[in-house]
Design an enzyme around this catalytic site. Structure first.
Site, PDB file in Angstrom:
ATOM      1  N   HIS A  62       0.747  -1.116   0.158  1.00 53.33           N
ATOM      2  CA  HIS A  62       0.309  -0.129   0.121  1.00 53.33           C
ATOM      3  C   HIS A  62       1.290   1.025   0.007  1.00 53.33           C
ATOM      4  CE1 HIS A  62      -2.985  -3.198   2.070  1.00 53.33           C
ATOM      5  NE2 HIS A  62      -3.293  -2.115   1.136  1.00 53.33           N
ATOM      6  N   ASP A  95       2.025   1.749   3.620  1.00 52.17           N
ATOM      7  CA  ASP A  95       3.499   0.514   3.841  1.00 52.17           C
ATOM      8  C   ASP A  95       4.554   1.218   3.690  1.00 52.17           C
ATOM      9  OD1 ASP A  95       1.369  -1.487   4.596  1.00 52.17           O
ATOM     10  OD2 ASP A  95       1.342  -2.326   2.716  1.00 52.17           O
ATOM     11  N   GLU A 137      -8.653  -5.003  -8.127  1.00 51.70           N
ATOM     12  CA  GLU A 137      -9.145  -5.735  -7.048  1.00 51.70           C
ATOM     13  C   GLU A 137     -10.564  -6.159  -6.712  1.00 51.70           C
ATOM     14  OE1 GLU A 137      -6.496  -6.378  -4.184  1.00 51.70           O
ATOM     15  OE2 GLU A 137      -7.572  -8.012  -3.233  1.00 51.70           O
ATOM     16  N   GLU A 154      -8.479 -12.256  -6.614  1.00 52.46           N
ATOM     17  CA  GLU A 154      -8.444 -13.088  -5.706  1.00 52.46           C
ATOM     18  C   GLU A 154      -9.426 -14.049  -5.162  1.00 52.46           C
ATOM     19  OE1 GLU A 154      -7.498 -10.655  -2.103  1.00 52.46           O
ATOM     20  OE2 GLU A 154      -8.684 -12.455  -0.457  1.00 52.46           O
ATOM     21  N   HIS A 191     -12.249 -13.192  -2.908  1.00 55.91           N
ATOM     22  CA  HIS A 191     -13.302 -12.346  -3.717  1.00 55.91           C
ATOM     23  C   HIS A 191     -14.755 -12.945  -4.722  1.00 55.91           C
ATOM     24  CE1 HIS A 191     -10.704  -8.728  -2.310  1.00 55.91           C
ATOM     25  NE2 HIS A 191     -10.718  -9.477  -1.271  1.00 55.91           N
ATOM     26  N   ASP A 223     -15.093 -12.028   5.233  1.00 55.74           N
ATOM     27  CA  ASP A 223     -13.582 -12.529   4.386  1.00 55.74           C
ATOM     28  C   ASP A 223     -12.206 -13.060   4.929  1.00 55.74           C
ATOM     29  OD1 ASP A 223     -11.746 -12.457   2.533  1.00 55.74           O
ATOM     30  OD2 ASP A 223     -11.274  -9.596   2.852  1.00 55.74           O
ATOM     31  N   ASP A 232     -10.011 -15.188   4.245  1.00 55.24           N
ATOM     32  CA  ASP A 232      -8.173 -15.267   3.789  1.00 55.24           C
ATOM     33  C   ASP A 232      -7.474 -15.997   4.484  1.00 55.24           C
ATOM     34  OD1 ASP A 232      -8.636 -12.693   2.802  1.00 55.24           O
ATOM     35  OD2 ASP A 232      -7.791 -11.268   3.751  1.00 55.24           O
ATOM     36  N   ASP A 249      -2.773 -13.857  -0.833  1.00 49.40           N
ATOM     37  CA  ASP A 249      -3.275 -12.553   0.022  1.00 49.40           C
ATOM     38  C   ASP A 249      -4.094 -13.552   1.668  1.00 49.40           C
ATOM     39  OD1 ASP A 249      -3.674 -10.268   1.970  1.00 49.40           O
ATOM     40  OD2 ASP A 249      -5.796  -9.713   0.119  1.00 49.40           O
TER      41      ASP A 249
END
Ligand code: 3MF
Ligand code: MG
Length: 339
Positions: free
Chosen positions: A49, A52, A172, A208, A211, A246, A248, A278
């Site tokens: 990001h 980040d 995404e 993803e 998703h 979600d 992950d 992810d």
């Protein structure tokens, strides 16, 4: 010659285990400490990001210096930056969405921040910008005009493509969470938008697994369709146990056959983007095991590559020709069981 894959993940995938009902259970690891884990775990690049890399409120000058420091840290570890994703969901100015906010001032903030993410990408030597449109949607349908919202998302993507003639935009898409309903909820929706941008050749998709599953779709078919468009430029592999929050989960941990089909389609299409993972460690995970989910996901991917490469294509074709899907199913299951 068999291809090799480049593996990536984002620093947020080494996390502290907080959930909506409880606090963190593992200490925060410094960014530099996380970077030192990548190569050890068999990873080649970092997904980032904007914040980040450097805090979002730094001046241009300080940002330049901060990004140069991170560039050096990556180089010292032998890592590359895969993409920059503007984090458009934490600032108070993105409460009502970023590009689709009802406030003109807040929409401007979102575009300005995204352009800054493009600058950071340039400084780090990557041309890929990922847009997870976290808050572009509604809690109640009446809150925004959905037709206006579609245009605003297109305008924002165009603004970035025009701001820098070299970058690529990767949408995404995710159907829900944090929003009740997201605009452009699936890769297919974003693909349609790609063709309406000022530069379709620089507009594509990151898919993803979780998703797609949350949208009731199969990740391997979503990926296949996007590969057919030559627009699958990155992936976030993980797993998801049905239609709930979600999760992950580690790649392949819920549905190994679904994971196999994901790997098989990437193999057959000669997918040449990065294999991004992810994945989130369980909250119960101890500090000393906090990167296992990453290493395990990568290991499962590579095992499934071996399985995919051991598939007898002629046998599959002949079973398809004979319409003997019962036998084809057993063939795949035995491959997965290890026979
Ligand atoms: C949410 C996500 C995001 C994106 C990330 C990079 C925090 O479900 O998948 O993870 O992957 O923002 O675009
Ligand atoms: Mg993701």
């Amino acid at each position: 010659m068999s291809r090799t894959y480049r593996f990536t993940f984002g620093p947020w995938n080494i996390s502290q285990g907080a959930d909506p009902f409880g606090p963190t259970v593992r200490p925060n690891l410094e960014f530099a400490v996380k970077l030192r884990e990548y190569k050890k775990l068999g990873f080649d690049g970092v997904q980032l990001h904007d914040d980040d890399v450097v805090p979002a409120d730094w001046t241009a000058d300080r940002t330049r210096k901060g990004v140069a420091d991170v560039k050096k840290m990556l180089a010292d570890e032998g890592l590359f930056a895969e993409f920059i994703a503007p984090r458009l969901w934490e600032d108070p100015r993105t409460i009502d969405g970023a590009y689709t906010s009802n406030s003109a001032e807040d929409r401007k903030y979102a575009i300005d921040r995204s352009k800054r993410a493009v600058d950071i990408a340039n400084m780090l030597g990557t041309r890929d910008i990922v847009l997870w449109l976290a808050r572009e949607g509604t809690y109640i349908r009446e809150a925004k005009d959905p037709i206006t919202a579609s245009q605003r998302i297109l305008d924002a993507v165009n603004a970035l493509l025009e701001y820098d003639k070299n970058i690529r935009i990767l949408g995404e898409m995710k159907p829900n969470e944090p929003m009740d309903q997201a605009y452009l909820p699936t890769p297919g929706h974003f693909l349609a938008l790609c063709y309406r941008t000022v530069d379709p050749a620089r507009s594509g998709v990151l898919i993803e697994s979780a998703h797609s599953i949350l949208a009731g779709l199969d990740p391997s078919d979503d990926m296949a369709y996007t590969l057919w468009h030559k627009k699958l430029w990155s992936v976030h592999l993980n797993d998801q146990n049905g239609l709930k929050y979600d999760q992950d989960k580690a790649f392949g941990s819920v549905d190994l056959r679904r994971a196999f089909n994901t790997v098989w389609v990437l193999e057959r299409a000669n997918y040449d983007g990065c294999v991004g993972l992810d994945v989130k460690a369980m909250r119960t995970t101890k500090i000393e095991h906090q990167t296992k989910h990453l290493a395990n996901s990568r290991a499962v991917f590579l095992r499934l590559v071996d399985v995919a490469r051991s598939i007898d294509a002629a046998k599959v074709e002949s079973l398809r020709g004979a319409r003997d899907y019962e036998e084809l199913e057993l063939y795949v299951m035995e491959k997965l069981i290890g026979r």
